[in-house]
Design an enzyme around this catalytic site. Structure first.
Site, PDB file in Angstrom:
ATOM      1  N   LYS A  23       0.837  -1.198   0.000  1.00 14.09           N
ATOM      2  CA  LYS A  23       0.000   0.000   0.000  1.00 14.09           C
ATOM      3  C   LYS A  23       0.873   1.249   0.000  1.00 14.09           C
ATOM      4  CE  LYS A  23      -3.563  -0.612   2.595  1.00 14.09           C
ATOM      5  NZ  LYS A  23      -4.169  -0.853   3.919  1.00 14.09           N
ATOM      6  N   ARG A  92      -2.908   3.417   8.597  1.00 11.92           N
ATOM      7  CA  ARG A  92      -3.266   2.115   8.016  1.00 11.92           C
ATOM      8  C   ARG A  92      -2.059   1.201   7.964  1.00 11.92           C
ATOM      9  NH1 ARG A  92      -7.999   2.580   4.421  1.00 11.92           N
ATOM     10  NH2 ARG A  92      -8.535   4.771   4.308  1.00 11.92           N
ATOM     11  N   GLY A 101      -7.911  -6.818   4.821  1.00 12.28           N
ATOM     12  CA  GLY A 101      -8.654  -6.798   6.082  1.00 12.28           C
ATOM     13  C   GLY A 101      -7.964  -7.489   7.244  1.00 12.28           C
ATOM     14  N   MET A 103      -5.111  -6.657   8.919  1.00 14.62           N
ATOM     15  CA  MET A 103      -4.524  -5.840   9.979  1.00 14.62           C
ATOM     16  C   MET A 103      -5.364  -4.575  10.146  1.00 14.62           C
ATOM     17  SD  MET A 103      -0.582  -6.637   9.292  1.00 14.62           S
ATOM     18  CE  MET A 103      -0.774  -6.304   7.584  1.00 14.62           C
ATOM     19  N   ARG A 338      -4.068  -1.465  -5.489  1.00 15.75           N
ATOM     20  CA  ARG A 338      -3.276  -2.695  -5.386  1.00 15.75           C
ATOM     21  C   ARG A 338      -3.722  -3.616  -6.520  1.00 15.75           C
ATOM     22  NH1 ARG A 338      -6.443  -4.173   0.053  1.00 15.75           N
ATOM     23  NH2 ARG A 338      -8.397  -4.758  -0.904  1.00 15.75           N
ATOM     24  N   HIS A 454     -16.397  -7.518   2.707  1.00 18.87           N
ATOM     25  CA  HIS A 454     -15.347  -8.405   3.209  1.00 18.87           C
ATOM     26  C   HIS A 454     -15.580  -9.848   2.752  1.00 18.87           C
ATOM     27  CE1 HIS A 454     -13.757 -11.124   6.358  1.00 18.87           C
ATOM     28  NE2 HIS A 454     -12.677 -10.383   6.183  1.00 18.87           N
ATOM     29  N   SER A 799      12.447 -42.277 -13.855  1.00 20.91           N
ATOM     30  CA  SER A 799      11.297 -41.514 -13.373  1.00 20.91           C
ATOM     31  C   SER A 799      11.374 -41.481 -11.851  1.00 20.91           C
ATOM     32  CB  SER A 799       9.996 -42.168 -13.835  1.00 20.91           C
ATOM     33  OG  SER A 799       8.913 -41.433 -13.326  1.00 20.91           O
ATOM     34  N   CYS A 867       7.168 -38.791 -11.188  1.00 19.87           N
ATOM     35  CA  CYS A 867       5.762 -39.219 -11.194  1.00 19.87           C
ATOM     36  C   CYS A 867       5.167 -39.311  -9.796  1.00 19.87           C
ATOM     37  CB  CYS A 867       5.593 -40.525 -11.956  1.00 19.87           C
ATOM     38  SG  CYS A 867       6.499 -41.897 -11.234  1.00 19.87           S
ATOM     39  N   TYR A 887      10.222 -34.155 -18.040  1.00 20.64           N
ATOM     40  CA  TYR A 887       8.759 -34.136 -17.874  1.00 20.64           C
ATOM     41  C   TYR A 887       8.366 -34.278 -16.403  1.00 20.64           C
ATOM     42  CZ  TYR A 887       8.759 -39.240 -17.246  1.00 20.64           C
ATOM     43  OH  TYR A 887       8.967 -40.502 -16.772  1.00 20.64           O
TER      44      TYR A 887
HETATM   45  C1  PEP Z   1       6.282 -42.945  -6.003  1.00 20.84           C
HETATM   46  O1  PEP Z   1       6.755 -43.681  -5.146  1.00 20.84           O
HETATM   47  O2  PEP Z   1       6.527 -41.732  -6.066  1.00 20.84           O
HETATM   48  C2  PEP Z   1       5.374 -43.485  -7.029  1.00 20.84           C
HETATM   49  C3  PEP Z   1       4.935 -42.741  -8.001  1.00 20.84           C
HETATM   50  O3  PEP Z   1       4.959 -44.755  -6.859  1.00 20.84           O
HETATM   51  P1  PEP Z   1       3.823 -45.220  -5.836  1.00 20.84           P
HETATM   52  O4  PEP Z   1       3.194 -44.003  -5.280  1.00 20.84           O
HETATM   53  O5  PEP Z   1       2.882 -46.063  -6.623  1.00 20.84           O
HETATM   54  O6  PEP Z   1       4.619 -45.995  -4.841  1.00 20.84           O
END
Ligand code: PEP
Ligand code: MG
Length: 913
Positions: A23, A92, A101, A103, A338, A454, A799, A867, A887
């Site tokens: 502000k 303020r 809101g 503070m 803001r 609010h 992975s 993953c 990925y």
């Molecule tokens: C993991 O361990 O991150 C994974 C993807 O396999 P799971 O969760 O099936 O053990």
């Protein structure tokens, strides 16, 4: 040298939000670009921290403040605390991160008996002066002296009732004088002291109270909920600004505006105002304000100035602004601006529009959106085909639909909500101290206040549906009920809100899943073009794969094959496979599973073609497919009782010479049948006991299982390769990737690879089709990280299974930690995040980085992804981009979030630290 703690609006650096708060920095910036801001100054966040550290104002601060007050007196030609033209100021809070809101604010500071008399004389308007005075006493009493609002409210209400007046504007000067007198008595009664008449003491107490509000419960809760760390905002600044008045007559007004509609993103004048009122009236929802459009008719000249102000703000900040203004006797002042908080749909639309208008770049269009915000677009809408009729309609203050049990106060909402119940918080109006109730509720309903009240602002920020100002609802907190026409809603009754239309329904109304707008598609298209990291989905069935495709998944990064075993037609076969005592018996079950798996893979490859599908070979310990020991013992006990009953019945029948013939079903239920069932259960129990392990997640699972029961992996590998061959024959470009779980050494990979090579040769010869696939490993054990170079010699891809890897690195059980001690660890700040949700970059991340470096040293083109659950989390994605992953793979509905996060990670790479 002591720090400089005070900057006038004309001097402060508008970019230094950390020091001046958002502000304060904006007030400086607006002043310096020539907008009409009342003169004022900022006390820095450093001063706040120094105060909180030593519990007293730091050296030099007070001298600087009094000096600045002197400058304000000069600039305005007014005097602080006395006549003939008294200087009044607002005080303020404002930190580096917007915390609406959270503070405290005090208005009209500088009023005492002397300046009050001068103000009356100067303006000739006693009503105005007493109104300012009573507001000041209450706000100051509440914020600086800790007196509850209700202590003042009850007197205010009593005098209003006595006077027979419905709206505050109809109170006369005498009424307000009487109220002020009562308020002074409240202060004396509650604190044992007179209300301070020394205006410098008022200022000092106010500044200290604002400093302390940084550590108040509301502010601390808010920061925790929104993950505002001290890196992002540390301490609050205090803004001291000359008061201008929107309540000096009918050529005065006060209002709040957004430069675009924050509900839809449309480019239009949006906001609300009240004539002859002070700022808090609009925000608190005490009077229902008018839309800005009405100002065009009521005050056309000023409306034009307001449009100009809107345009200047947006073109200067290159961002949608949320601003406050006051009109004092025909002069327009901008009091605050803001960045506007908007819902996700509006953020996406304004990004696409502002880029098209040439106001912002494409990069900025993506960067201005927090990817997590997109989650809101995945929220349900009310089924438009419902024939339910709303019982009340209010303002559509925050879109989305929700059903839940009505709860009339925030504490109860928090309690019930945390017990897992869906709750709708129903209030007359909400206040900042209700914030914990918002967190626990599915939606918010208020009977008073506008779209900038609010309740509306906070709900929009949280992406929760809100219906505000539903005046047809009378909330009776004392009786814990609300009356809507002829209906009475009791606490605990279920209602449904539609925040997009403002409608309120009795009962739970069905909802529909949301759909992707063209704007979102466009934005995510830009994201895909920008990002280096690809976004895959974790999907185990053809249906989930096709949903993931709709979310924009660029392949499947993890297909957990065990999840394919759970369908009704498969589980009995899997159980037979586990119970088999000989390899032949096991093979018999596997032969039945093979065509089922192959058919699934064909569908998966087809849905995802030509993108990759990473199929992980069986991972979990076998006992997960069998009933628990406890259940089996129960079943066996019941069967034994049953056998006794059948036996008894047979004996009884044999002893009766002319016993009647039994119906077929009963006749068939012989002791032999029961014995068969019993035997099966007992065999299963024996197997369960055989498979029992103390730490099954660290036991006989993953590749260990694949090596001890090679025929299981062989069946899965065959199913994958046969499916690939079948796809090739049908002209479908399948890209299977075979992934081995729980690997610790390249020897294990070598073992499985042998089976893969053998089956490939056999199938290629049989089918005449050349098979293309990748072979890789999960990296989810600590040893795999440390042996990455060796593993890369036997793998086309890695992975990271960061669920198991986190478990291993922390020695926290992934099954238990989140329900036991982790919440406490997070609440107390021992751990900033839940590591099963947000990648722990310092521990797990370090191992990952090592594995990436060493893996790629061995094999330059090694494809690497993640993953585990963390793969869908924006901050984790940023780290994944930083260490060079190719990925991330996450659940389908998180794919859009991950796509934007992947682009933003690339755009922010230079700032990564
Ligand atoms: C993991 O361990 O991150 C994974 C993807 O396999 P799971 O969760 O099936 O053990
Ligand atoms: Mg795992």
């Amino acid at each position: 040298m002591t720090n400089r703690y005070v900057f006038s609006f004309a001097e402060g650096d508008g970019h230094d939000k950390k020091l001046l708060g958002g502000k304060g920095a904006n007030l400086c910036e607006m002043t310096q670009i020539g907008l009409n801001v009342p003169p004022g100054f900022v006390i820095t966040t450093e001063a706040c921290l120094a105060y909180l550290d030593r519990d007293e104002l730091p050296d030099g601060l007070w001298d600087a403040v009094t000096e600045e007050i002197g400058r304000l007196e000069q600039a305005n030609g007014k005097t602080f605390g006395s006549g003939p033209d008294p200087l009044l100021v607002s005080v303020r809070s404002g930190s580096a991160m917007s915390m609406p809101g959270m503070m405290d604010t005090i208005l009209n500071l500088g009023l005492n008996e002397a300046s009050l008399a001068s103000l009356i004389e100067q303006t000739g308007d006693a009503r105005f002066a007493y109104d300012a005075y009573r507001r000041f006493i209450q706000l100051f009493g509440k914020v600086a002296l800790g007196i509850a609002d209700e202590k003042f409210d009850e007197h205010f209400q009593a005098i209003k009732e006595q006077a027979g007046v419905a709206a505050d504007v109809h109170l006369t000067a005498d009424h307000l004088k009487e109220i002020s007198g009562k308020f002074l008595e409240v202060v004396q009664a509650e604190t044992g002291r007179d209300f301070p008449q020394d205006v410098y003491l008022q200022l000092r107490l106010a500044v200290e109270a604002v400093f302390r509000s940084w550590m108040g419960k509301r502010a601390v809760d808010y920061r925790r909920e929104f993950h505002i760390t001290s890196d992002m905002a540390n301490g609050t600044a205090v803004n001291i600004c000359t008061m201008v008045f929107g309540n000096k007559g009918d050529d005065c007004a006060t209002g709040v505006g957004f430069t675009r509609n924050p509900g839809t993103g449309d480019k239009e004048m949006f906001g609300e105002y009240l004539t002859n009122a002070q700022g808090e009236d609009v925000v608190a929802g005490i009077r229902t304000p008018k839309p800005l459009q009405e100002m065009e008719r009521e005050m056309p000249g000023l409306y034009r100035q307001l449009v100009e102000l809107r345009n200047k703000l947006e073109s200067h900040y290159e961002e949608v602004q949320d601003y406050e203004f006051t009109i004092e006797n025909g002069t327009l002042f901008c009091l605050q601006t803001r960045n506007g908080k908007m819902n996700a749909a509006a953020m996406v639309k304004t990004s696409v529009d502002m880029y098209a208008e040439g106001l912002i770049t494409r990069d900025k269009a993506m960067l201005r959106i927090d990817p997590e915000l997109l989650e809101q677009l995945l929220h349900p809408r009310l089924d438009p085909d419902t024939d339910a009729r709303p019982v009340a309609t209010g303002l559509p203050a925050s879109p989305g639909a929700a059903s839940g049990r009505c709860v009339f106060d925030a504490d109860l909402a928090e309690k019930i909500g945390h017990d897992g119940e869906h709750v709708i918080l129903v209030r007359e109006e909400t206040r900042p101290e209700d914030i914990h109730g918002f967190f626990a509720s599915e939606g918010i309903l208020t009977s008073r206040g506008g779209k900038t009240s609010h309740a509306a602002v906070v709900a929009r920020g949280m992406g929760k549906p809100c219906v505000a100002g539903a005046e047809g609802i009378v909330v009776d907190i004392a009786l814990r009920r609300a009356i809507v026409g002829e209906h009475i809603i009791h606490e605990g009754d279920v209602i449904t809100l539609d925040g997009a239309t403002g409608e309120v329904y009795l009962g739970a109304i069905p909802t529909l899943p949301p759909h992707f707008s063209d704007n979102l598609k466009k934005l995510l298209g830009w994201a895909d073009e920008t990002a280096d990291i690809k976004v895959m989905a974790n999907a185990d069935t053809p249906e989930a794969a096709s949903r993931a495709r709709d979310y924009g998944a660029m392949g499947i990064g993890l297909c957990r094959t065990e999840r394919m075993f759970n369908a009704n037609d498969r589980l009995p076969i899997v159980i037979d496979m586990i119970l088999a005592n000989t390899q032949e018996d096991r093979q018999e079950a596997l032969d039945l599973l093979l065509p089922i798996q192959r058919a699934d893979f064909i569908k998966l490859f087809t849905v995802m073609s030509p993108d990759p599908v990473t199929v992980r070979l069986l991972d979990p310990p076998m006992h997960e497919f069998l009933p628990t020991q406890h259940d089996l013992l129960d079943q066996i006990k019941t069967l034994r009782i049953y056998r006794d009953v059948v036996r008894g019945r047979q004996t009884a029948l044999a002893s009766i010479s002319d016993a009647p013939a039994l119906p077929d079903a009963f006749a068939e239920l012989s002791e032999e049948h029961v014995n068969d069932a019993l035997l099966k259960k007992e065999r299963m129990l024996k197997k369960v006991l055989e498979l029992q392990e103390t730490n099954p997640m660290l036991g006989h699972r993953g590749v260990r299982l694949g090596i001890t029961y090679p025929e299981i992996y062989a069946m899965q590998i065959r199913a994958i390769l046969e499916a690939a061959a079948e796809c090739a024959r049908n002209g479908i470009d399948a890209q299977p990737e075979i992934m081995v779980p729980q690997v610790i050494t390249s020897q294990e990979l070598g073992h499985v690879r042998q089976t893969v090579d053998m089956l490939t040769a056999e199938l290629e010869q049989e089918s005449g089709v050349e098979l293309h696939f990748k072979f890789g490993t999960m990296i989810e054990t600590v040893r795999a990280c440390t042996r990455a170079a060796r593993l890369a010699g036997s793998a086309d891809f890695f992975s990271f299974g960061t669920n198991d890897l986190t478990q291993a690195v922390f020695s926290f059980s992934r099954e238990d930690a989140e329900n036991k001690f982790l919440p406490m660890y997070n609440d107390s700040g021992i751990l900033q995040d839940n590591p099963f949700e947000v990648l722990d970059v310092f521990g797990v991340g370090r191992l990952m980085q090592m594995a990436v470096t060493e893996g790629r040293e061995q094999r330059q083109d090694l494809k690497i992804g993640i993953c585990g659950e963390q793969g869908g989390h924006p901050r984790s994605i940023r780290f994944c981009h930083h260490i060079g992953l190719n990925y991330v793979s996450c659940s389908g509905p998180r794919v859009p979030i991950a796509r934007l996060a992947a682009a933003n990670a690339k755009l922010l790479e230079k700032e990564f630290h």
